[in-house]
Scaffold this motif. Structure first.
Motif, PDB file in Angstrom:
ATOM      1  N   LEU A  25       7.150  -0.820   5.480  1.00  0.00           N
ATOM      2  CA  LEU A  25       5.745  -0.883   5.079  1.00  0.00           C
ATOM      3  C   LEU A  25       4.964   0.287   5.664  1.00  0.00           C
ATOM      4  CD1 LEU A  25       3.243  -2.310   3.871  1.00  0.00           C
ATOM      5  CD2 LEU A  25       3.090  -3.617   6.007  1.00  0.00           C
ATOM      6  N   ARG A  26       5.248   0.617   6.911  1.00  0.00           N
ATOM      7  CA  ARG A  26       4.555   1.719   7.578  1.00  0.00           C
ATOM      8  C   ARG A  26       4.808   3.042   6.850  1.00  0.00           C
ATOM      9  NH1 ARG A  26       6.207   0.350  12.042  1.00  0.00           N
ATOM     10  NH2 ARG A  26       7.371   2.035  13.026  1.00  0.00           N
ATOM     11  N   ILE A  27       6.028   3.240   6.395  1.00  0.00           N
ATOM     12  CA  ILE A  27       6.353   4.464   5.653  1.00  0.00           C
ATOM     13  C   ILE A  27       5.634   4.472   4.301  1.00  0.00           C
ATOM     14  CG2 ILE A  27       8.216   5.747   4.539  1.00  0.00           C
ATOM     15  CD1 ILE A  27      10.093   4.706   6.743  1.00  0.00           C
ATOM     16  N   ALA A  58      -0.935   0.281  10.276  1.00  0.00           N
ATOM     17  CA  ALA A  58       0.328   0.976  10.509  1.00  0.00           C
ATOM     18  C   ALA A  58       0.664   1.023  11.992  1.00  0.00           C
ATOM     19  CB  ALA A  58       0.266   2.390   9.928  1.00  0.00           C
ATOM     20  N   MET A  59      -0.305   1.363  12.826  1.00  0.00           N
ATOM     21  CA  MET A  59      -0.054   1.460  14.258  1.00  0.00           C
ATOM     22  C   MET A  59       0.208   0.078  14.864  1.00  0.00           C
ATOM     23  SD  MET A  59      -0.023   4.649  14.655  1.00  0.00           S
ATOM     24  CE  MET A  59       0.136   4.803  16.435  1.00  0.00           C
ATOM     25  N   ALA A  60      -0.441  -0.955  14.326  1.00  0.00           N
ATOM     26  CA  ALA A  60      -0.203  -2.314  14.824  1.00  0.00           C
ATOM     27  C   ALA A  60       1.213  -2.769  14.499  1.00  0.00           C
ATOM     28  CB  ALA A  60      -1.225  -3.277  14.222  1.00  0.00           C
ATOM     29  N   THR A  61       1.692  -2.445  13.290  1.00  0.00           N
ATOM     30  CA  THR A  61       3.055  -2.853  12.923  1.00  0.00           C
ATOM     31  C   THR A  61       4.093  -2.128  13.774  1.00  0.00           C
ATOM     32  OG1 THR A  61       3.220  -1.171  11.173  1.00  0.00           O
ATOM     33  CG2 THR A  61       2.406  -3.360  10.534  1.00  0.00           C
ATOM     34  N   ASP A  62       3.746  -0.931  14.266  1.00  0.00           N
ATOM     35  CA  ASP A  62       4.668  -0.206  15.142  1.00  0.00           C
ATOM     36  C   ASP A  62       4.951  -1.017  16.400  1.00  0.00           C
ATOM     37  OD1 ASP A  62       6.196   1.776  16.349  1.00  0.00           O
ATOM     38  OD2 ASP A  62       4.445   2.756  17.216  1.00  0.00           O
ATOM     39  N   LYS A  63       3.920  -1.639  16.943  1.00  0.00           N
ATOM     40  CA  LYS A  63       4.079  -2.472  18.133  1.00  0.00           C
ATOM     41  C   LYS A  63       4.761  -3.789  17.790  1.00  0.00           C
ATOM     42  CE  LYS A  63       3.131  -4.401  22.186  1.00  0.00           C
ATOM     43  NZ  LYS A  63       3.980  -4.124  23.368  1.00  0.00           N
ATOM     44  N   ASP A  87       6.857   6.371  12.533  1.00  0.00           N
ATOM     45  CA  ASP A  87       5.824   6.723  13.515  1.00  0.00           C
ATOM     46  C   ASP A  87       5.335   8.142  13.314  1.00  0.00           C
ATOM     47  OD1 ASP A  87       6.311   4.240  14.546  1.00  0.00           O
ATOM     48  OD2 ASP A  87       7.505   4.953  16.238  1.00  0.00           O
ATOM     49  N   LYS A  88       6.289   9.062  13.198  1.00  0.00           N
ATOM     50  CA  LYS A  88       5.923  10.475  13.079  1.00  0.00           C
ATOM     51  C   LYS A  88       5.287  10.764  11.725  1.00  0.00           C
ATOM     52  CE  LYS A  88       7.564  11.151  17.146  1.00  0.00           C
ATOM     53  NZ  LYS A  88       7.909   9.742  17.423  1.00  0.00           N
ATOM     54  N   ALA A  89       5.663  10.008  10.702  1.00  0.00           N
ATOM     55  CA  ALA A  89       5.085  10.228   9.371  1.00  0.00           C
ATOM     56  C   ALA A  89       3.604   9.860   9.349  1.00  0.00           C
ATOM     57  CB  ALA A  89       5.848   9.422   8.320  1.00  0.00           C
ATOM     58  N   LEU A 149      -6.522   9.752  17.287  1.00  0.00           N
ATOM     59  CA  LEU A 149      -6.470   9.927  15.829  1.00  0.00           C
ATOM     60  C   LEU A 149      -7.251   8.843  15.108  1.00  0.00           C
ATOM     61  CD1 LEU A 149      -2.700  10.916  15.429  1.00  0.00           C
ATOM     62  CD2 LEU A 149      -4.685  12.428  15.242  1.00  0.00           C
ATOM     63  N   GLY A 150      -7.131   7.597  15.599  1.00  0.00           N
ATOM     64  CA  GLY A 150      -7.861   6.496  14.976  1.00  0.00           C
ATOM     65  C   GLY A 150      -9.357   6.726  14.994  1.00  0.00           C
TER      66      GLY A 150
END
Length: 211
Positions: A25-27, A58-63, A87-89, A149-150
């Motif tokens: 999903l993040r991608i 996106a950042m929340a799903t990373d965690k 993450d990097k994308a 960035l946010g």
């Protein structure tokens, strides 16, 4: 004669699991985030806010995906490869988009992206031969980078902001720039530490290459 007990081998978790779905999903969110950020050349306050929501998700799903994968033993080869790419994308799109709209210098974006992708590609290339764990410094870098960035994605300097938001917007903008400077320093520092770790394990890399 007593036969030695053989411990059962735990089956590998399937790639079709919740953490991998969140990573995917993040991608998928990356192009939508970039498009929202760049509507009207970045001058649309509404779309900048939409971009911020996408970035936050996106950042929340990373965690979340990492916590679930570790808690439920759902760590897979797909996740190990796709997670850092995701993450990097998303952060890379943020850097590029913010440079396009003029809120991050291009040299900062190029420097950070060179570090991020070189480390990611090297980590993936040695993934099966040596273990290079994510250091606390790298995690701190990711957190500060995400905060900076946010904030910069938000329309903090939008001339159409209500008058009572103008001063808080300016304060947050310069706070974001300060956080970005810290994030860049941490990015370079953690990158240097990563390469130092690879150098320390160079003998293992050479030995595995001969096998």
């Amino acid at each position: 004669m007593t036969q030695p007990e053989v411990e059962p081998v735990s089956p590998k978790p399937s790639n079709l699991n919740l953490p991998n779905a969140l990573t995917t999903l993040r991608i998928v969110l990356v192009p939508f985030f970039g498009a929202a950020l760049l509507v009207d050349g970045g001058d649309s306050g509404t779309w900048r806010t939409v971009a911020w929501v996408i970035f936050f998700v996106a950042m929340a799903t990373d965690k979340i995906d990492g916590d679930i994968a570790r808690a439920r033993n759902l760590v897979t080869d797909f996740g190990k490869i796709a997670d850092p790419i995701a993450d990097k994308a998303i952060t890379g799109m943020a850097f590029i988009g913010l440079s396009i709209v003029g809120e991050v210098w291009w040299w900062v974006t190029i420097l950070v992206l060179l570090r991020e992708w070189s480390v990611t590609l090297l980590r993936l290339s040695v993934l099966k031969r040596v273990v290079i764990a994510a250091a606390d410094l790298g995690k701190l870098k990711t957190t500060v980078q995400g905060l900076a960035l946010g904030l910069l994605v938000l329309p903090l300097l939008d001339p159409d902001l209500p008058s009572w938001l103008e001063t808080p917007g300016e304060v947050l903008f310069y706070l974001a720039q300060a956080l970005l400077a810290v994030a860049v320093a941490l990015t370079l520092w953690s990158g240097a530490e990563f390469y130092r770790g690879v150098w320390r394990q160079r003998h293992e890399l050479r030995g595995s290459g001969k096998s």
